[in-house]
Design an enzyme around this catalytic site. Structure first.
Site, PDB file in Angstrom:
ATOM      1  N   GLU A  13     -24.238  17.253   5.877  1.00  2.15           N
ATOM      2  CA  GLU A  13     -23.588  18.242   5.930  1.00  2.15           C
ATOM      3  C   GLU A  13     -22.221  18.108   5.138  1.00  2.15           C
ATOM      4  OE1 GLU A  13     -24.841  17.140   8.488  1.00  2.15           O
ATOM      5  OE2 GLU A  13     -26.423  18.853   9.226  1.00  2.15           O
ATOM      6  N   HIS A  16       0.828  -1.295  -0.066  1.00  3.51           N
ATOM      7  CA  HIS A  16      -0.048   0.002   0.048  1.00  3.51           C
ATOM      8  C   HIS A  16       0.932   1.219  -0.036  1.00  3.51           C
ATOM      9  CE1 HIS A  16      -3.048   3.125   1.435  1.00  3.51           C
ATOM     10  NE2 HIS A  16      -2.047   3.570   2.434  1.00  3.51           N
ATOM     11  N   HIS A  63     -25.929  23.819  20.419  1.00  3.36           N
ATOM     12  CA  HIS A  63     -26.255  24.579  19.168  1.00  3.36           C
ATOM     13  C   HIS A  63     -25.437  25.921  19.158  1.00  3.36           C
ATOM     14  CE1 HIS A  63     -28.804  21.404  18.571  1.00  3.36           C
ATOM     15  NE2 HIS A  63     -29.421  21.977  17.558  1.00  3.36           N
TER      16      HIS A  63
HETATM   17  C1  LIG Z   1      -9.814  10.899   5.795  1.00  2.00           C
HETATM   18  C2  LIG Z   1      -8.420  10.032   5.705  1.00  2.00           C
HETATM   19  N1  LIG Z   1      -8.244   9.113   6.510  1.00  2.00           N
HETATM   20  C3  LIG Z   1      -6.965   8.430   6.702  1.00  2.00           C
HETATM   21  C4  LIG Z   1      -6.351   8.538   5.602  1.00  2.00           C
HETATM   22  C5  LIG Z   1      -5.111   7.782   5.640  1.00  2.00           C
HETATM   23  N2  LIG Z   1      -4.913   6.795   4.707  1.00  2.00           N
HETATM   24  C6  LIG Z   1      -4.553   7.023   3.548  1.00  2.00           C
HETATM   25  S1  LIG Z   1      -4.706   5.453   2.415  1.00  2.00           S
HETATM   26  C7  LIG Z   1      -5.296   4.660   3.703  1.00  2.00           C
HETATM   27  C8  LIG Z   1      -6.067   3.246   3.533  1.00  2.00           C
HETATM   28  C9  LIG Z   1      -6.802   3.140   2.102  1.00  2.00           C
HETATM   29  O1  LIG Z   1      -7.139   2.013   2.164  1.00  2.00           O
HETATM   30  P1  LIG Z   1      -7.766   1.698   0.768  1.00  2.00           P
HETATM   31  O2  LIG Z   1      -8.618   2.894   0.107  1.00  2.00           O
HETATM   32  O3  LIG Z   1      -8.570   0.421   0.696  1.00  2.00           O
HETATM   33  O4  LIG Z   1      -6.480   1.976  -0.448  1.00  2.00           O
HETATM   34  P2  LIG Z   1      -5.533   0.902  -0.894  1.00  2.00           P
HETATM   35  O5  LIG Z   1      -4.610   0.434   0.088  1.00  2.00           O
HETATM   36  O6  LIG Z   1      -6.553  -0.474  -1.259  1.00  2.00           O
HETATM   37  O7  LIG Z   1      -5.095   1.558  -2.117  1.00  2.00           O
HETATM   38  C10 LIG Z   1      -5.508   5.330   4.873  1.00  2.00           C
HETATM   39  C11 LIG Z   1      -6.129   4.958   5.961  1.00  2.00           C
HETATM   40  C12 LIG Z   1      -6.576   9.602   4.608  1.00  2.00           C
HETATM   41  N3  LIG Z   1      -5.879   9.657   3.329  1.00  2.00           N
HETATM   42  N4  LIG Z   1      -7.735  10.184   4.677  1.00  2.00           N
END
Ligand SMILES: Cc1ncc(C[n+]2csc(CCOP(=O)(O)OP(=O)(O)O)c2C)c(N)n1
Ligand SMILES: [Mg+2]
Length: 685
Positions: free
Chosen positions: A429, A277, A490
């Protein structure tokens, strides 16, 4: 070279550029580009109507990479299709958007291949993405915009707007609430111009999704009213192409494609693991993976012969043809519908139509006054009639926010009535924030609205508005303790401070009805900045502008509203919103007692900060150290204007549930408290 071979070569070029870039940067996300290269290849080279020569062509199909960490997919495809760079003034720069050199310098300063897709920084990026879920949610706004544009501007024989929106997302996007909100809205609105492809690889950072994410996602989307398709093999280009064709034929609902893939595809030791990843494969593994692809193991950043040509013959040719056909069509359209054509051109350049500010209301002095939200509703209704492409709505609070467009013909935006200007976001929102971004990325002037307290629920999208430099508008009402009895849940406290802290966001809290009008006048002229309005629920006295300075001072962020008789104050009262009239009342008392006070109405820190030093010093003379800020909000940050010797009457705690008058008394928002504090500061007690 036979066709299959060049296709495989093109796909593997995307893969290996991604692998090499991450390896060179020593950081990044190789696995998903390796897995999704065939998908991105197919969308771009076989499906999308997009002219790489002219990436701002208004009728282009949009591509959103919502799993923005897989940015190398985008940098590779923008490079290989030779998308051209365009600047913020829509001038073509005569150079590629992403050069091979940028990819070599992936994630380095000034490279056009940054860590995540950034709108405004790289041409061909349709929205900034990376905060998971934002991209797909934004794509719903893009789809709404397309429907609205098509309804208003398409005429028999003139399909000026018929583009589609493709969004790619991962498990993270599917887990985020914002995506669910947006999918629910998109399904309700039957947005059949919208296609999401979910990279169903069962992997996120902490491992297999069996530890976190085991629901039936496809069933969810069926329940939202989407057309759900499945492609069981992410390497099967023909089946991907078929699914995309089914999407384009599907009417009345958006399409969700479940794509089963293998993260890190081709890597002998990392495929299907979270290790693929977010870190480089490692030099040894890179070689083994290249061997698996039948790629020269030592070659780096290799674009084999024939690959550029292959994309040129695909998307290049198709996109150029589509763009040229459209441009001819538009020339004929302009001859037949000159006014509508002119609107389209103004929209594209983010210009305002002539007479955009005619008939704006002006409010007579009135001690009882008008609520900020009321003045806003009146102003908005005038502006929306003057500016056809100003549209939006509220997250189910339109009757409270006063955002409904009530004039004849404004209409509601629904699946069957896509020309309506009243959007109903529902109680969503966060998605609303992203949808407004999507509207704005489509050059529509969009707004969203809710209670100020719930700006928190939209904040990540508002932040992206600012990062993308989009002229979005957020209308927040019930800006302080005006809704008294609703209590601390609120009553915003820290919201002004927290929004003021977002770089580039214009936050405005008007003092009376005429400041509301001036705030809108200012906001409408913004082209590259988002704005939020914090408006009162309760009536605020309409100040007598023959006695006090003109509300046009809003355009300076802060201005001298009432001055000491000799214009040389010994104390300055600085206030915003509902506290301005309080400051004025205290000021009258002080002046009557011979204290030379000045009142500065400061609706916007951001605007004020952008004025000349000379102007700022004229409003807040450096020599006057006795300064008192009064604001029904967190005191956080006011030191910058009151200085070491100054004071702030603000909120240090949450509010409470009680009638407003009692709250004003409890928290000290009363003229006598202001007067006493001033005297204390001046040592006149
Ligand atoms: C809102 C948010 N939370 C956490 C992250 C950190 N983050 C980046 S990629 C990821 C994992 C994503 O998994 P997936 O969408 O399945 O991606 P893949 O490894 O399969 O490409 C995380 C937790 C982020 N970029 N955005
Ligand atoms: Mg995943």
């Amino acid at each position: 070279m036979n066709n299959d071979k060049i296709i495989q070569l093109a796909v593997n070029t995307i893969r290996t550029l991604s692998i090499d870039a991450v390896q060179a940067a020593k950081s990044g996300h190789p696995g998903t580009p390796m897995a999704l290269a065939p998908l991105v290849y197919t969308i771009w080279n076989r499906a999308m109507n997009f002219d790489p020569q002219y990436p701002i062509w208004p009728n282009r199909d949009r591509f959103v990479l919502s799993n923005g960490h897989a940015s190398m997919l985008l940098w590779s495809i923008l490079h290989l299709t030779k998308v051209q760079a365009v600047n913020a003034d829509y001038e073509e720069l005569g150079k590629p958007s992403v050069a091979l050199e940028d990819i070599r310098r992936f994630r380095q300063l000034d490279s056009k291949a940054p860590g995540h897709p950034e709108y405004h920084w790289v041409s061909g990026v349709e929205t900034t993405s990376g905060p998971l879920g934002q991209g797909v949610a934004t794509s719903v706004g893009m789809a709404i915009a397309q429907k609205w544009l098509a309804k208003r501007y398409n005429k028999p024989g003139f399909e000026i707007f018929n583009y589609n929106i493709y969004a790619v997302c991962g498990d993270g996007c599917m887990m985020e609430g914002i995506a669910s909100e947006a999918a629910s809205l998109g399904g309700h609105l039957g947005l059949d111009n919208l296609c999401w492809v979910w990279d169903n690889n069962h992997i996120t950072i902490e491992g297999n999704t069996s530890i976190t994410f085991t629901e039936d996602v496809a069933a969810r989307f069926l329940a939202y009213g989407w057309n759900v398709l499945r492609v069981g093999d992410a390497n099967d280009i023909e089946r991907i192409e078929n699914a995309l064709a089914v999407f384009r034929r599907t009417q009345g609902r958006p399409t969700f494609i479940v794509l089963d893939s293998h993260i890190g595809y081709g890597s002998p030791h990392k495929q299907d693991t979270s290790a693929a990843h977010g870190e480089p494969l490692g030099e040894e593994e890179v070689k083994l993976t290249k061997r698996d692809y039948g790629w020269p193991e030592e070659a780096q950043f290799l674009v084999p012969d024939g690959v550029y040509d292959h994309f040129a013959a695909g998307i290049g040719q198709r996109g150029a043809q589509a763009q040229q056909d459209w441009t001819k069509l538009f020339t004929a359209y302009r001859a037949q519908y000159p006014d509508l054509a002119k609107e389209i051109e103004q929209i594209q350049r983010r210009e305002l139509p002539e007479g955009w500010d005619r008939n704006l209301p002006s409010f007579p002095a009135d001690p009882k006054g008008v609520a900020g939200r009321e003045a806003s509703g009146k102003t908005l209704n005038v502006l929306a009639q003057n500016i056809p492409w100003l549209l939006g709505g509220s997250a189910d609070l339109a009757p409270s926010n006063k955002t409904a467009l009530t004039y004849e013909g404004a209409g509601n935006f629904q699946a069957g009535t896509p020309g309506g200007k009243n959007l109903h976001y529902g109680i969503r929102e966060h998605a609303m924030g992203a949808v407004v971004n999507g509207l704005s990325l489509s050059k529509i002037r969009g707004y969203g609205s809710t209670f100020f307290i719930f700006s928190d629920y939209a904040r990540p999208a508002i932040r992206l508005s600012a990062l993308m430099e989009l002229p979005t508008i957020f209308i927040f009402t019930h800006d302080a303790m005006g809704d008294g009895e609703d209590g601390p849940t609120h009553q915003p406290v820290e919201h002004l401070a927290s929004l003021r802290a977002i770089p580039g966001l214009v936050t405005i809290r008007p003092a009376d009805a005429n400041e509301v009008v001036e705030a809108y006048r200012y906001i409408m002229q913004l082209r590259h900045k988002p704005a939020i309005l914090a408006l009162s629920r309760q009536p605020l006295p309409t100040l007598d502008r023959t006695k006090y300075a003109s509300a046009a001072g809003v355009a300076n962020g802060a201005y001298v509203l009432a001055d000491a008789p000799d214009k040389s104050p010994e104390v300055i009262l600085i206030a915003s919103g509902s506290e301005v009239s309080l400051a004025v009342r205290a000021h009258e008392k002080l002046v009557a007692e011979g204290i030379r006070s000045r009142v500065v109405s400061m609706p916007s820190w951001d605007i004020f900060e952008h004025q000349s030093k000379e102007y700022r010093d004229s409003v807040l003379p450096p020599g006057v150290k006795a300064r008192l800020a009064i604001e029904q909000a967190s005191t956080f940050g006011w030191e910058r204007y009151v200085g070491d010797a100054g004071r702030v009457i603000g909120m240090e705690t949450f509010g409470a549930s009680a009638p407003l008058k009692e709250l004003q008394n409890k928290f000290g928002f009363e003229p006598d408290r202001v007067v006493a504090t001033v005297k204390e500061m001046l040592g006149k007690k």
